[in-house]
Design a protein around this motif. Sequence first.
Motif, PDB file in Angstrom:
ATOM      1  N   ALA A  25       0.833  -1.209   0.000  1.00 32.68           N
ATOM      2  CA  ALA A  25       0.000   0.000   0.000  1.00 32.68           C
ATOM      3  C   ALA A  25       0.868   1.258   0.000  1.00 32.68           C
ATOM      4  O   ALA A  25       0.537   2.251  -0.648  1.00 32.68           O
ATOM      5  CB  ALA A  25      -0.930  -0.005   1.214  1.00 32.68           C
ATOM      6  N   TRP A  26       2.000   1.228   0.705  1.00 31.60           N
ATOM      7  CA  TRP A  26       2.895   2.388   0.764  1.00 31.60           C
ATOM      8  C   TRP A  26       3.496   2.686  -0.613  1.00 31.60           C
ATOM      9  O   TRP A  26       3.663   3.844  -0.986  1.00 31.60           O
ATOM     10  CB  TRP A  26       4.006   2.117   1.778  1.00 31.60           C
ATOM     11  CG  TRP A  26       5.014   3.225   1.880  1.00 31.60           C
ATOM     12  CD1 TRP A  26       6.269   3.248   1.347  1.00 31.60           C
ATOM     13  CD2 TRP A  26       4.854   4.477   2.544  1.00 31.60           C
ATOM     14  NE1 TRP A  26       6.903   4.425   1.630  1.00 31.60           N
ATOM     15  CE2 TRP A  26       6.055   5.209   2.379  1.00 31.60           C
ATOM     16  CE3 TRP A  26       3.817   5.054   3.269  1.00 31.60           C
ATOM     17  CZ2 TRP A  26       6.234   6.479   2.893  1.00 31.60           C
ATOM     18  CZ3 TRP A  26       4.000   6.331   3.793  1.00 31.60           C
ATOM     19  CH2 TRP A  26       5.187   7.014   3.612  1.00 31.60           C
ATOM     20  N   ALA A  28       2.056   2.341  -3.343  1.00 39.03           N
ATOM     21  CA  ALA A  28       0.997   2.912  -4.195  1.00 39.03           C
ATOM     22  C   ALA A  28       0.475   4.229  -3.639  1.00 39.03           C
ATOM     23  O   ALA A  28      -0.660   4.617  -3.900  1.00 39.03           O
ATOM     24  CB  ALA A  28      -0.149   1.911  -4.335  1.00 39.03           C
ATOM     25  N   ARG A  29       1.317   4.944  -2.847  1.00 43.43           N
ATOM     26  CA  ARG A  29       0.875   6.160  -2.157  1.00 43.43           C
ATOM     27  C   ARG A  29       0.152   7.188  -3.018  1.00 43.43           C
ATOM     28  O   ARG A  29      -0.817   7.771  -2.560  1.00 43.43           O
ATOM     29  CB  ARG A  29       2.063   6.848  -1.478  1.00 43.43           C
ATOM     30  CG  ARG A  29       2.520   6.224  -0.229  1.00 43.43           C
ATOM     31  CD  ARG A  29       3.476   7.136   0.524  1.00 43.43           C
ATOM     32  NE  ARG A  29       4.567   7.671  -0.249  1.00 43.43           N
ATOM     33  CZ  ARG A  29       5.645   7.001  -0.625  1.00 43.43           C
ATOM     34  NH1 ARG A  29       5.761   5.732  -0.325  1.00 43.43           N
ATOM     35  NH2 ARG A  29       6.616   7.603  -1.292  1.00 43.43           N
ATOM     36  N   GLU A  31      -1.928   6.801  -5.266  1.00 39.27           N
ATOM     37  CA  GLU A  31      -3.273   6.360  -5.632  1.00 39.27           C
ATOM     38  C   GLU A  31      -4.286   6.738  -4.552  1.00 39.27           C
ATOM     39  O   GLU A  31      -3.948   6.792  -3.357  1.00 39.27           O
ATOM     40  CB  GLU A  31      -3.298   4.844  -5.842  1.00 39.27           C
ATOM     41  CG  GLU A  31      -2.409   4.370  -6.985  1.00 39.27           C
ATOM     42  CD  GLU A  31      -2.832   4.945  -8.325  1.00 39.27           C
ATOM     43  OE1 GLU A  31      -4.043   5.169  -8.513  1.00 39.27           O
ATOM     44  OE2 GLU A  31      -1.959   5.180  -9.175  1.00 39.27           O
ATOM     45  N   ALA A  34      -4.579   5.219  -0.692  1.00 42.10           N
ATOM     46  CA  ALA A  34      -3.363   4.526  -0.275  1.00 42.10           C
ATOM     47  C   ALA A  34      -2.920   4.961   1.121  1.00 42.10           C
ATOM     48  O   ALA A  34      -2.609   4.116   1.976  1.00 42.10           O
ATOM     49  CB  ALA A  34      -2.246   4.774  -1.294  1.00 42.10           C
ATOM     50  N   LYS A  35      -2.878   6.261   1.380  1.00 45.42           N
ATOM     51  CA  LYS A  35      -2.408   6.736   2.684  1.00 45.42           C
ATOM     52  C   LYS A  35      -3.322   6.312   3.829  1.00 45.42           C
ATOM     53  O   LYS A  35      -2.829   5.832   4.859  1.00 45.42           O
ATOM     54  CB  LYS A  35      -2.248   8.254   2.643  1.00 45.42           C
ATOM     55  CG  LYS A  35      -1.109   8.725   1.752  1.00 45.42           C
ATOM     56  CD  LYS A  35      -0.976  10.243   1.770  1.00 45.42           C
ATOM     57  CE  LYS A  35       0.181  10.697   0.884  1.00 45.42           C
ATOM     58  NZ  LYS A  35       0.326  12.166   0.867  1.00 45.42           N
ATOM     59  N   TYR A  88     -11.204   6.320  -1.558  1.00 45.27           N
ATOM     60  CA  TYR A  88     -11.176   5.223  -2.533  1.00 45.27           C
ATOM     61  C   TYR A  88     -12.357   5.298  -3.483  1.00 45.27           C
ATOM     62  O   TYR A  88     -12.241   4.958  -4.669  1.00 45.27           O
ATOM     63  CB  TYR A  88     -11.165   3.898  -1.764  1.00 45.27           C
ATOM     64  CG  TYR A  88     -11.427   2.682  -2.609  1.00 45.27           C
ATOM     65  CD1 TYR A  88     -10.455   2.168  -3.467  1.00 45.27           C
ATOM     66  CD2 TYR A  88     -12.644   2.014  -2.537  1.00 45.27           C
ATOM     67  CE1 TYR A  88     -10.695   1.048  -4.232  1.00 45.27           C
ATOM     68  CE2 TYR A  88     -12.895   0.887  -3.293  1.00 45.27           C
ATOM     69  CZ  TYR A  88     -11.920   0.405  -4.141  1.00 45.27           C
ATOM     70  OH  TYR A  88     -12.166  -0.708  -4.902  1.00 45.27           O
ATOM     71  N   LEU A 223      -4.834  -6.330  -3.252  1.00 42.96           N
ATOM     72  CA  LEU A 223      -3.770  -5.515  -3.836  1.00 42.96           C
ATOM     73  C   LEU A 223      -3.123  -6.189  -5.038  1.00 42.96           C
ATOM     74  O   LEU A 223      -2.671  -5.511  -5.972  1.00 42.96           O
ATOM     75  CB  LEU A 223      -2.701  -5.220  -2.782  1.00 42.96           C
ATOM     76  CG  LEU A 223      -3.101  -4.215  -1.685  1.00 42.96           C
ATOM     77  CD1 LEU A 223      -2.112  -4.276  -0.529  1.00 42.96           C
ATOM     78  CD2 LEU A 223      -3.166  -2.799  -2.252  1.00 42.96           C
ATOM     79  N   LEU A 229      -5.882  -0.196  -5.404  1.00 42.91           N
ATOM     80  CA  LEU A 229      -5.005   0.965  -5.504  1.00 42.91           C
ATOM     81  C   LEU A 229      -4.320   1.057  -6.868  1.00 42.91           C
ATOM     82  O   LEU A 229      -3.643   2.039  -7.160  1.00 42.91           O
ATOM     83  CB  LEU A 229      -3.939   0.977  -4.404  1.00 42.91           C
ATOM     84  CG  LEU A 229      -4.447   0.919  -2.966  1.00 42.91           C
ATOM     85  CD1 LEU A 229      -3.266   0.966  -2.003  1.00 42.91           C
ATOM     86  CD2 LEU A 229      -5.430   2.037  -2.677  1.00 42.91           C
ATOM     87  N   SER A 232      -8.668   2.065  -9.697  1.00 45.24           N
ATOM     88  CA  SER A 232      -9.453   2.733  -8.663  1.00 45.24           C
ATOM     89  C   SER A 232     -10.761   3.277  -9.219  1.00 45.24           C
ATOM     90  O   SER A 232     -10.793   3.846 -10.318  1.00 45.24           O
ATOM     91  CB  SER A 232      -8.639   3.877  -8.046  1.00 45.24           C
ATOM     92  OG  SER A 232      -9.451   4.657  -7.197  1.00 45.24           O
TER      93      SER A 232
END
Length: 572
Positions: A25-26, A28-29, A31, A34-35, A88, A223, A229, A232
Amino acid sequence: MATGVTLVPLLFISIAIGSAATILAWRARPEPGAKPLVALLLAQSWWSTCIIFRLRAPALETKLLWANLAWIGVVTIPVAWFFFALEYTGRDEYLRPRYVAALSIVPVLTVIFSLTGQYHDLLYIEPMGISTTGIVLFHQGGPWFWIIAAYTYVLGIFGMIPILGLLTSDAMAFRGQSAALVVGLLAPWVTNIIYLAGVLPTAGVDPTPIAFSVSGIVYLAALTRFRLLGTSPAPNKRARQFLFDRMQGGAIVVDANDYIVDLNDSCVEILGVDARSVLGSPAQDIIPEYDRLPADGPHPGHLTIGDEHGGHPYDVTSTQITNVKGTVIGRVITFHDIGEHLRQQQRLEVLNRVLRHNIRTETNVIYGYISRFEDSENAQTVKERTLRIEEIGKKGREAIELFDKTRNQAEPVDLTSLIKQSVKSACGTEPTASIHYDLPDEAVTVAGLLFPVISNIIENAVVHNPADEPNVWISATVEDHTVSVEIVDDGPGIADYELSVLEDGTETPLKHGSGLGLWIVKWGTDIAGGDVRFSQNEPTGSIVTIEVPVLCEKQTGNDGHQLTPQQTRPQE
């Protein structure tokens, strides 16, 4: 009975899976979502880590410290989940600092109450002691505990609502993503509910972090397998609003009671109103001649908006909005500025008059005066050029009439009748021409504006053929609601530079065609929704193929409109 020995390995597994999902996930920040997802996964791992340290701590004070620090992860999870769901699904307008601060008030107070628990019993009562397995036992019944519990589930429910909406998406990836997210939330959620109900014998330890391992596996699958991500749905909501606001025409939405509920930027400019002030206002107070607008469909004529000095004409169309039961719940009224269209129509009408009357009159005068002069080669050249000018004027009128038919929605006609008329026109131009047919038995209806198209092809094939008896073969076939008309001649063919101009789609001072005939063929075929192709015939001549959609098709017997094939095209 679960013990620390069995819980610790499970918690380590949960942390490992959560860490892997956090790394993905990090990465894909940028996107959407993601955060917040990183914050959620870190909070889960923090909660599990604190439980491990709590179980392994030797002293009661240390155990209490880790129990209190675990609340940082506990209260971060629902807030991060809620903001993830919003971003999202494209509802990021709510991710503003003031909203984040407002939703963080309860979690921050919870952490403060947990760290200051020795001074109050808002969150839980003082520890009752340590069990035989080394676990701190709490009598968790403080009033704030139930407030934060309810707060957690409320955020979870409201975050799940937009996610559930994606389960019916047409895109398989979005359906898979939303299903995985729902499972990832329900696994720890159900576990926590069962724990709070006192069903699980966990000796005072909340087993929810163990269920995070299930969530982590599901998030990893989302993922990787469903490109969470990576693909979307976030742009969907914003794109629909963007298209509505930025569309060139004005659009205004009214409810079933004729009150304005929304309007786009173009409509604000057209009506000269303030968007906020007109929302909720009666439509008849804002839209001129509102009572005359149809409930559904186009408004006859046009509507002029503005004063007599600065008004603009608009085509107005009403489109009903219905719910799933088919009940009308409102309308979308669109405004399309036709000022330029009307001006262009006026120009064409003036140009048509010039081509139809002025040029023809002037060429007749020139031709008449030339006839008085001595019959010489120069006089004959002037006569030929004069006739050429008149022919160009005629083609110009045909082009204008072609566009006029487009505006007036010319009626469809029978293909056989259309070809007969076109052939008659060509034979009148050059009586010695021999026209041969191979036409279908069934009656086929096509756009009537194809008449100048076919006429120009036949005329071009006959007039430019130096033979004493030009030959033209006309055949037509129908397949899959498409009619194909092929016109073949045995003349010199169409020059390559003429065809290259058509392929380019434009003319320049240095590269241009010799007339308008081929342009009329191309324009008319395009307007009819078809395609035209040019190729060479062997040994000489051209093959022009027109493919257009059938507007109406029915089987008939021999009638007065059907041509009997006289001669088929020779085999090449």
